[in-house]
Design a protein around this motif. Structure first.
Motif, short mmCIF file in Angstrom:
data_model
loop_
_atom_site.label_atom_id
_atom_site.label_comp_id
_atom_site.label_asym_id
_atom_site.label_seq_id
_atom_site.Cartn_x
_atom_site.Cartn_y
_atom_site.Cartn_z
N UNK A 31 12.56 17.75 -9.28
CA UNK A 31 11.85 16.48 -9.28
C UNK A 31 10.55 16.62 -10.08
N UNK A 32 10.03 15.49 -10.53
CA UNK A 32 8.82 15.50 -11.35
C UNK A 32 7.67 16.21 -10.67
N UNK A 33 7.45 15.92 -9.37
CA UNK A 33 6.33 16.51 -8.66
C UNK A 33 6.49 18.02 -8.53
N UNK A 34 7.71 18.46 -8.21
CA UNK A 34 7.96 19.90 -8.05
C UNK A 34 7.80 20.61 -9.40
N UNK A 35 8.27 19.98 -10.47
CA UNK A 35 8.17 20.58 -11.79
C UNK A 35 6.71 20.75 -12.22
N UNK A 68 -1.78 7.17 -7.70
CA UNK A 68 -2.23 8.22 -8.61
C UNK A 68 -1.50 8.09 -9.94
N UNK A 69 -2.23 8.08 -11.02
CA UNK A 69 -1.64 7.95 -12.36
C UNK A 69 -1.51 9.32 -13.01
N UNK A 70 -0.31 9.63 -13.49
CA UNK A 70 -0.07 10.90 -14.18
C UNK A 70 1.04 10.70 -15.20
N UNK A 71 0.72 10.93 -16.47
CA UNK A 71 1.74 10.77 -17.51
C UNK A 71 2.87 11.76 -17.30
N UNK A 72 2.53 13.00 -16.92
CA UNK A 72 3.56 14.02 -16.68
C UNK A 72 4.57 13.52 -15.66
N UNK A 73 4.09 13.03 -14.53
CA UNK A 73 4.98 12.57 -13.47
C UNK A 73 5.78 11.35 -13.92
N UNK A 74 5.16 10.46 -14.65
CA UNK A 74 5.87 9.27 -15.11
C UNK A 74 6.99 9.62 -16.08
N UNK A 75 6.71 10.51 -17.02
CA UNK A 75 7.70 10.83 -18.05
C UNK A 75 8.87 11.61 -17.46
N UNK A 76 8.63 12.32 -16.34
CA UNK A 76 9.72 13.07 -15.72
C UNK A 76 10.38 12.31 -14.56
N UNK A 77 10.12 11.03 -14.46
CA UNK A 77 10.93 10.18 -13.60
C UNK A 77 10.42 9.92 -12.21
#
Length: 239
Positions: free
Chosen positions: A85-89, A120-129
């Motif tokens: 998942x995005x958060x784990x990654x 919370x806004x995070x491009x990393x999390x958004x781009x990974x779903x």
């Protein structure tokens, strides 16, 4: 229970997980019924459900296919690798690089898996779903791969800053004059994959670091090793 089963196996006993109808039967009706009955008897204890699934023989099967189950995609005769998942990654990238991500409104040092809501806004999390949180259904989460994901890990400023940070793992290992290079590389592999490097992996990484002639070059060499580990397929999947 079907939704939780899909969470751990990437495929529900009935799949899609919410498509419950006669013309879309469960691959194993007895398993679905037994799991549902167990859930009821536990008074709908979700922790007990998670514990039961994770302690099952099915969940602990190897992801390596053999001659009998190589083509199986629905009967759970082996574990099906799934992408993190995005958060784990993001937490994994932070851990292997020895860095931290600061989230607005959360205490310093908070991990991505501790984000309580969609504030919370995070491009990393958004781009990974990471899901937007418009509904309670986990099906809102996107696990599809995209070019933007690859580019972000390969050359984004966010990832590069994690690799080159002064207190990061690469800087720490490069400044260590006591331990041999092989031990440092083993430390990186344990951090990234929870395993020791294979002989050819160890030789390639050691040769890459040994080519560095200055302290700065050596730091960059270790950054390169960390970068390579963070961009391997093994980093993205839970086998």
């Amino acid at each position: 229970v079907n939704r939780y089963w899909k969470h751990f196996f990437s495929r529900g006993i009935v799949d899609p997980e919410d498509d419950m109808r006669v013309t879309n039967p469960a691959t194993n009706p007895e398993l679905l019924h037994a799991l549902a009955q167990h859930f009821v008897k536990s008074k709908f204890d979700l922790k007990d459900l998670v514990r039961s699934i994770c302690k099952s023989t099915t969940y602990q099967l190897s992801a390596e296919p053999n001659s009998y189950n190589a083509k199986d995609k629905q009967n759970f005769s082996r574990y099906y690798p799934k992408r993190l998942n995005a958060e784990v990654l993001l937490d994994a990238v932070d851990y292997v690089s020895g860095s931290t991500t600061n989230f607005t409104g959360l205490p310093a040092g908070s991990r991505a898996v501790q984000i309580p809501d969609n504030g919370v806004t995070s491009y990393f999390l958004n781009v990974f779903g990471k899901p937007e949180g418009a509904s309670a259904c986990e099906c809102e989460r996107s696990m599809d791969a995209s070019l933007a994901q690859s580019l972000h890990l390969l050359n984004s400023q966010e990832v590069q800053s994690k690799l080159s940070g002064g207190g990061g793992r690469a800087a720490t290992l490069s400044s260590d004059k006591k331990n041999p290079i092989q031990d440092k590389i083993r430390t990186l592999y344990l951090a990234a994959f929870s395993r020791a490097p294979l002989p050819d992996e160890l030789a390639a990484a050691e040769a890459h670091v040994n080519r560095a002639q200055t302290d700065e070059a050596r730091k960059q060499a270790f950054e390169g090793v960390v970068w390579a580990l963070a961009n391997t397929t093994e980093s993205f999947f839970n086998p």
